[in-house]
Design a protein around this motif. Sequence first.
Motif, PDB file in Angstrom:
ATOM      1  N   PRO A 152      -3.101 -29.608  -0.014  1.00  0.00           N
ATOM      2  CA  PRO A 152      -3.535 -30.740   0.832  1.00  0.00           C
ATOM      3  C   PRO A 152      -4.996 -31.099   0.588  1.00  0.00           C
ATOM      4  N   ALA A 153      -5.249 -32.389   0.398  1.00  0.00           N
ATOM      5  CA  ALA A 153      -6.606 -32.858   0.098  1.00  0.00           C
ATOM      6  C   ALA A 153      -7.581 -32.479   1.198  1.00  0.00           C
ATOM      7  N   VAL A 154      -7.088 -32.379   2.431  1.00  0.00           N
ATOM      8  CA  VAL A 154      -7.952 -32.053   3.561  1.00  0.00           C
ATOM      9  C   VAL A 154      -8.598 -30.678   3.383  1.00  0.00           C
ATOM     10  N   LEU A 155      -7.977 -29.814   2.563  1.00  0.00           N
ATOM     11  CA  LEU A 155      -8.489 -28.456   2.380  1.00  0.00           C
ATOM     12  C   LEU A 155      -9.422 -28.324   1.178  1.00  0.00           C
ATOM     13  N   VAL A 156      -9.357 -29.274   0.260  1.00  0.00           N
ATOM     14  CA  VAL A 156     -10.126 -29.093  -0.978  1.00  0.00           C
ATOM     15  C   VAL A 156     -10.997 -30.278  -1.362  1.00  0.00           C
ATOM     16  N   LYS A 157     -10.665 -31.495  -0.899  1.00  0.00           N
ATOM     17  CA  LYS A 157     -11.393 -32.678  -1.350  1.00  0.00           C
ATOM     18  C   LYS A 157     -12.744 -32.794  -0.656  1.00  0.00           C
ATOM     19  N   HIS A 158     -13.684 -33.406  -1.384  1.00  0.00           N
ATOM     20  CA  HIS A 158     -15.010 -33.629  -0.847  1.00  0.00           C
ATOM     21  C   HIS A 158     -14.950 -34.482   0.420  1.00  0.00           C
ATOM     22  N   PHE A 159     -15.413 -33.899   1.487  1.00  0.00           N
ATOM     23  CA  PHE A 159     -15.664 -34.668   2.701  1.00  0.00           C
ATOM     24  C   PHE A 159     -14.458 -35.485   3.160  1.00  0.00           C
ATOM     25  N   TYR A 160     -13.325 -34.853   3.329  1.00  0.00           N
ATOM     26  CA  TYR A 160     -12.123 -35.563   3.776  1.00  0.00           C
ATOM     27  C   TYR A 160     -11.988 -35.435   5.289  1.00  0.00           C
ATOM     28  N   ALA A 161     -11.630 -34.247   5.749  1.00  0.00           N
ATOM     29  CA  ALA A 161     -11.528 -34.046   7.198  1.00  0.00           C
ATOM     30  C   ALA A 161     -12.897 -34.175   7.860  1.00  0.00           C
ATOM     31  N   SER A 162     -13.939 -33.792   7.140  1.00  0.00           N
ATOM     32  CA  SER A 162     -15.292 -33.890   7.702  1.00  0.00           C
ATOM     33  C   SER A 162     -15.647 -35.339   8.022  1.00  0.00           C
ATOM     34  N   ALA A 163     -15.269 -36.259   7.125  1.00  0.00           N
ATOM     35  CA  ALA A 163     -15.521 -37.681   7.373  1.00  0.00           C
ATOM     36  C   ALA A 163     -14.745 -38.159   8.599  1.00  0.00           C
ATOM     37  N   SER A 164     -13.524 -37.672   8.752  1.00  0.00           N
ATOM     38  CA  SER A 164     -12.710 -38.045   9.914  1.00  0.00           C
ATOM     39  C   SER A 164     -13.332 -37.526  11.205  1.00  0.00           C
ATOM     40  N   ILE A 165     -13.828 -36.298  11.184  1.00  0.00           N
ATOM     41  CA  ILE A 165     -14.460 -35.717  12.372  1.00  0.00           C
ATOM     42  C   ILE A 165     -15.699 -36.518  12.765  1.00  0.00           C
ATOM     43  N   ILE A 166     -16.555 -36.816  11.774  1.00  0.00           N
ATOM     44  CA  ILE A 166     -17.766 -37.586  12.060  1.00  0.00           C
ATOM     45  C   ILE A 166     -17.408 -38.976  12.574  1.00  0.00           C
ATOM     46  N   GLY A 167     -16.423 -39.603  11.941  1.00  0.00           N
ATOM     47  CA  GLY A 167     -15.980 -40.909  12.395  1.00  0.00           C
ATOM     48  C   GLY A 167     -15.421 -40.891  13.808  1.00  0.00           C
ATOM     49  N   ALA A 168     -14.727 -39.808  14.142  1.00  0.00           N
ATOM     50  CA  ALA A 168     -14.193 -39.662  15.503  1.00  0.00           C
ATOM     51  C   ALA A 168     -15.324 -39.566  16.520  1.00  0.00           C
ATOM     52  N   VAL A 169     -16.353 -38.795  16.202  1.00  0.00           N
ATOM     53  CA  VAL A 169     -17.504 -38.670  17.101  1.00  0.00           C
ATOM     54  C   VAL A 169     -18.204 -40.015  17.263  1.00  0.00           C
ATOM     55  N   VAL A 170     -18.393 -40.724  16.149  1.00  0.00           N
ATOM     56  CA  VAL A 170     -19.016 -42.054  16.202  1.00  0.00           C
ATOM     57  C   VAL A 170     -18.193 -42.981  17.089  1.00  0.00           C
TER      58      VAL A 170
END
Length: 213
Positions: A152-170
């Motif tokens: 799953p890309a969420v486990l290995v790709k650059h800034f995948y889930a992290s971008a979603s988390i930051i976007g959720a906070v925003v």
Amino acid sequence: MPQNLLLLFELLGTVAFALSGAMVALSKKMDIFGVAVLGLVTAVGGGVIRDLVLGITPPATFKNPVYATVAIIVSVAAFVPAIRRFLFAKPGLYDKFLLLMDSIGLGIFTVVGIETAYIAGHSSSWFLLIFVGVITGCGGGILRDILAQNTPAVLVKHFYASASIIGAVVCILLWKLFGQSAAIIGGAFSVLVLRLLAAKYQWSLPKPENDFE
């Protein structure tokens, strides 16, 4: 945000994720059924998981199949030989287009997940709002990659889930300060920009060194 505009926003996310799923299926040489299934799962999978977490049963996908229908139509269209040739004609085009579609879908469905939690009456729990946003954004992609036998890309790709988390906070912050419309647009846009910048500048989270090689 006006209901018609929100519907268009969600349909854009559905098309983007369906295309990303179909493209992965095509790269794996799947038949037209496999392409349709992967496109459908990518587009609606996160929303189904979200609704189950929020106790919305049956999930909205089954009560209003418009998004599932659009996802299947888009996926089958991607199977058309002319479109396949376009997507795979030039080296690097596939990766760039997949990145763009996946990033658009991730941004839109992250904020749609938060909006659904607000409607369901869970506006007081930041943890739940962020979790539901991220699972809506990432869930379909995780299912897609598992079915395609990829990590799953969420486990290995650059800034995948992290971008979603930051976007959720925003999104949550903007919702509290400026209301729904600013939150949805700002949250989705922040995810898209972070994903594209991460790909351009190779941002990534720390990984272990090859200590055991």
